[in-house]
Write an enzyme that holds these catalytic residues in place. Sequence first.
Site, PDB file in Angstrom:
ATOM      1  N   SER A  36       0.828  -1.215   0.000  1.00  0.00           N
ATOM      2  CA  SER A  36       0.000   0.000   0.000  1.00  0.00           C
ATOM      3  C   SER A  36       0.863   1.266   0.000  1.00  0.00           C
ATOM      4  CB  SER A  36      -0.898   0.016   1.239  1.00  0.00           C
ATOM      5  OG  SER A  36      -1.525   1.280   1.333  1.00  0.00           O
TER       6      SER A  36
ATOM      7  N   THR B  27      -9.322  -0.728   2.522  1.00  0.00           N
ATOM      8  CA  THR B  27      -9.192  -1.081   1.111  1.00  0.00           C
ATOM      9  C   THR B  27      -9.648  -2.525   0.925  1.00  0.00           C
ATOM     10  OG1 THR B  27      -7.707  -1.016  -0.783  1.00  0.00           O
ATOM     11  CG2 THR B  27      -6.680  -1.549   1.332  1.00  0.00           C
TER      12      THR B  27
ATOM     13  N   LYS C 122     -14.110  -2.761   2.151  1.00  0.00           N
ATOM     14  CA  LYS C 122     -14.905  -1.528   2.003  1.00  0.00           C
ATOM     15  C   LYS C 122     -16.380  -1.727   2.338  1.00  0.00           C
ATOM     16  CE  LYS C 122     -11.794   0.509  -1.344  1.00  0.00           C
ATOM     17  NZ  LYS C 122     -11.580   1.029  -2.685  1.00  0.00           N
TER      18      LYS C 122
ATOM     19  N   ASN D 257     -14.386   3.831   2.213  1.00  0.00           N
ATOM     20  CA  ASN D 257     -12.924   3.706   2.236  1.00  0.00           C
ATOM     21  C   ASN D 257     -12.305   4.611   3.291  1.00  0.00           C
ATOM     22  OD1 ASN D 257     -13.060   6.243   1.078  1.00  0.00           O
ATOM     23  ND2 ASN D 257     -11.480   5.835  -0.442  1.00  0.00           N
TER      24      ASN D 257
ATOM     25  N   ALA E 107     -18.196  -4.275 -12.955  1.00  0.00           N
ATOM     26  CA  ALA E 107     -19.355  -3.864 -12.140  1.00  0.00           C
ATOM     27  C   ALA E 107     -19.163  -4.289 -10.690  1.00  0.00           C
ATOM     28  CB  ALA E 107     -20.629  -4.473 -12.717  1.00  0.00           C
TER      29      ALA E 107
ATOM     30  N   GLY F 292     -17.038  -3.366  -6.783  1.00  0.00           N
ATOM     31  CA  GLY F 292     -17.089  -2.293  -5.789  1.00  0.00           C
ATOM     32  C   GLY F 292     -16.560  -0.962  -6.316  1.00  0.00           C
TER      33      GLY F 292
HETATM   34  P1  NDP Z   1     -14.176  -6.252  -7.319  1.00  0.00           P
HETATM   35  O1  NDP Z   1     -13.578  -7.565  -6.936  1.00  0.00           O
HETATM   36  O2  NDP Z   1     -15.284  -5.690  -6.515  1.00  0.00           O
HETATM   37  O3  NDP Z   1     -14.735  -6.351  -8.843  1.00  0.00           O
HETATM   38  C1  NDP Z   1     -13.927  -6.907  -9.833  1.00  0.00           C
HETATM   39  C2  NDP Z   1     -14.566  -6.675 -11.209  1.00  0.00           C
HETATM   40  O4  NDP Z   1     -13.633  -7.136 -12.202  1.00  0.00           O
HETATM   41  C3  NDP Z   1     -15.866  -7.440 -11.441  1.00  0.00           C
HETATM   42  O5  NDP Z   1     -16.699  -6.663 -12.262  1.00  0.00           O
HETATM   43  C4  NDP Z   1     -15.366  -8.701 -12.177  1.00  0.00           C
HETATM   44  O6  NDP Z   1     -16.347  -9.270 -13.026  1.00  0.00           O
HETATM   45  C5  NDP Z   1     -14.277  -8.093 -13.046  1.00  0.00           C
HETATM   46  N1  NDP Z   1     -13.240  -9.035 -13.475  1.00  0.00           N
HETATM   47  C6  NDP Z   1     -12.329  -9.673 -12.707  1.00  0.00           C
HETATM   48  N2  NDP Z   1     -11.496 -10.404 -13.475  1.00  0.00           N
HETATM   49  C7  NDP Z   1     -11.881 -10.204 -14.769  1.00  0.00           C
HETATM   50  C8  NDP Z   1     -11.404 -10.694 -16.022  1.00  0.00           C
HETATM   51  N3  NDP Z   1     -10.347 -11.508 -16.108  1.00  0.00           N
HETATM   52  N4  NDP Z   1     -12.029 -10.275 -17.143  1.00  0.00           N
HETATM   53  C9  NDP Z   1     -13.079  -9.431 -17.072  1.00  0.00           C
HETATM   54  N5  NDP Z   1     -13.593  -8.959 -15.928  1.00  0.00           N
HETATM   55  C10 NDP Z   1     -12.991  -9.339 -14.779  1.00  0.00           C
HETATM   56  O7  NDP Z   1     -12.927  -5.249  -7.398  1.00  0.00           O
HETATM   57  P2  NDP Z   1     -12.969  -3.659  -7.230  1.00  0.00           P
HETATM   58  O8  NDP Z   1     -14.132  -3.171  -7.995  1.00  0.00           O
HETATM   59  O9  NDP Z   1     -12.840  -3.317  -5.803  1.00  0.00           O
HETATM   60  O10 NDP Z   1     -11.595  -3.194  -7.929  1.00  0.00           O
HETATM   61  C11 NDP Z   1     -11.470  -3.137  -9.354  1.00  0.00           C
HETATM   62  C12 NDP Z   1     -10.142  -2.480  -9.726  1.00  0.00           C
HETATM   63  O11 NDP Z   1     -10.142  -1.107  -9.335  1.00  0.00           O
HETATM   64  C13 NDP Z   1      -8.932  -3.128  -9.047  1.00  0.00           C
HETATM   65  O12 NDP Z   1      -7.919  -3.211 -10.028  1.00  0.00           O
HETATM   66  C14 NDP Z   1      -8.553  -2.121  -7.977  1.00  0.00           C
HETATM   67  O13 NDP Z   1      -7.169  -2.167  -7.690  1.00  0.00           O
HETATM   68  C15 NDP Z   1      -8.916  -0.815  -8.652  1.00  0.00           C
HETATM   69  N6  NDP Z   1      -9.141   0.302  -7.701  1.00  0.00           N
HETATM   70  C16 NDP Z   1      -8.304   1.387  -7.738  1.00  0.00           C
HETATM   71  C17 NDP Z   1      -8.477   2.452  -6.874  1.00  0.00           C
HETATM   72  C18 NDP Z   1      -7.537   3.626  -6.944  1.00  0.00           C
HETATM   73  O14 NDP Z   1      -7.527   4.462  -6.014  1.00  0.00           O
HETATM   74  N7  NDP Z   1      -6.765   3.779  -8.001  1.00  0.00           N
HETATM   75  C19 NDP Z   1      -9.561   2.470  -5.880  1.00  0.00           C
HETATM   76  C20 NDP Z   1     -10.425   1.300  -5.951  1.00  0.00           C
HETATM   77  C21 NDP Z   1     -10.184   0.261  -6.819  1.00  0.00           C
HETATM   78  P3  NDP Z   1     -17.457 -10.310 -12.442  1.00  0.00           P
HETATM   79  O15 NDP Z   1     -18.495  -9.473 -11.787  1.00  0.00           O
HETATM   80  O16 NDP Z   1     -17.949 -11.007 -13.647  1.00  0.00           O
HETATM   81  O17 NDP Z   1     -16.723 -11.203 -11.475  1.00  0.00           O
END
Ligand code: NDP
Length: 289
Positions: A27, A74, A78, A99, A141, A143
């Site tokens: 982090s 994180t 969350k 967060n 779609a 978090g």
């Molecule tokens: P979640 O686990 O809540 O959601 C993951 C999403 O990714 C779902 O929609 C999932 O689809 C999809 N997914 C996972 N693997 C694949 C794949 N191989 N192909 C296509 N779709 C995929 O994670 P978060 O929403 O919390 O985080 C998402 C990203 O955002 C992470 O990379 C995180 O590091 C980043 N992030 C960055 C922040 C920043 O400050 N820069 C803050 C918050 C997040 P399905 O629903 O079908 O499983």
Amino acid sequence: MGIMAGEKTIMNLIDRYAVFGLPIKHSKSPRIHQLFAEQTGQTLEYSSAEVAPEQFAAAAEMFFSHGGKGLNCTVPLKELAWRYADHTTERAQLSKAVNTLALQADGTTLGDNTDGIGLVTDLISNHSIALSGIRILIMGAGGASRGIIAPILEQSPQTLVVANRTVDKAVKLADEFHNKGAITGCGFDDLGNRQFDLILNATSASLSGCLPPLPSGVLAENGSCYDLAYGNEPTAFVRWGLENHAAKSLDGLGMLVEQAAEAFFIWRGVRPLTQPVIELLNSERQARS
Ligand code: NDP
């Protein structure tokens, strides 16, 4: 004994903050908040702790009951933090995720979500990407997606499409926000030959070096790409953007710093300058790569 008591008193005088998550080793939040504190002349301590979901409530309770003033939460905490908070802001309620937890004067905790405003600030203020009137696609779609939709819709884009591997989740998510603007949900296959001026990758595919399936031609001429994920090397999606002639192809380091600045403001009432911190972190990762 006297010295111990004295040390304890001094420790209690320093306001303590922390980030909880799993994993947490890499982090950047402790460094970002330390830089903010130095820049604004605030005295505080900010640490990190690996906390598993089943330990979260007890760990947060312990932290606040021992004088902690604020917590960042994180992945994967969350949603638990949203349930834990005594009160939540409207943007936290909409995203069903917190967060930032802030101890209030009456001993209760306020939960907020600064991710969405962090992204929008990075896009608009740091990269001059205006969102009003443009076609925006969010891939994913989960978090993170949920947290950024309302702040994006507030900017009045022409359209906002949420596409996800599990189609049902995208449709339901879009439905939840339909009264806030022009939003629809669909599967990756339904994107057909539509075009977007801004594509946001909010899938976690980047974390394993993968790309969500992107139809060729989906990025409009002069369109930009933004990966919420970040790393020392350009992510697979940032590379895809560059290969597909994006006007800008960016990762989420700026969003990370901006969401931290918003949390710092909530806790300390002082708004740090983000640009010098983003520049420093960028130059450090360039030196590392
Ligand atoms: P979640 O686990 O809540 O959601 C993951 C999403 O990714 C779902 O929609 C999932 O689809 C999809 N997914 C996972 N693997 C694949 C794949 N191989 N192909 C296509 N779709 C995929 O994670 P978060 O929403 O919390 O985080 C998402 C990203 O955002 C992470 O990379 C995180 O590091 C980043 N992030 C960055 C922040 C920043 O400050 N820069 C803050 C918050 C997040 P399905 O629903 O079908 O499983």
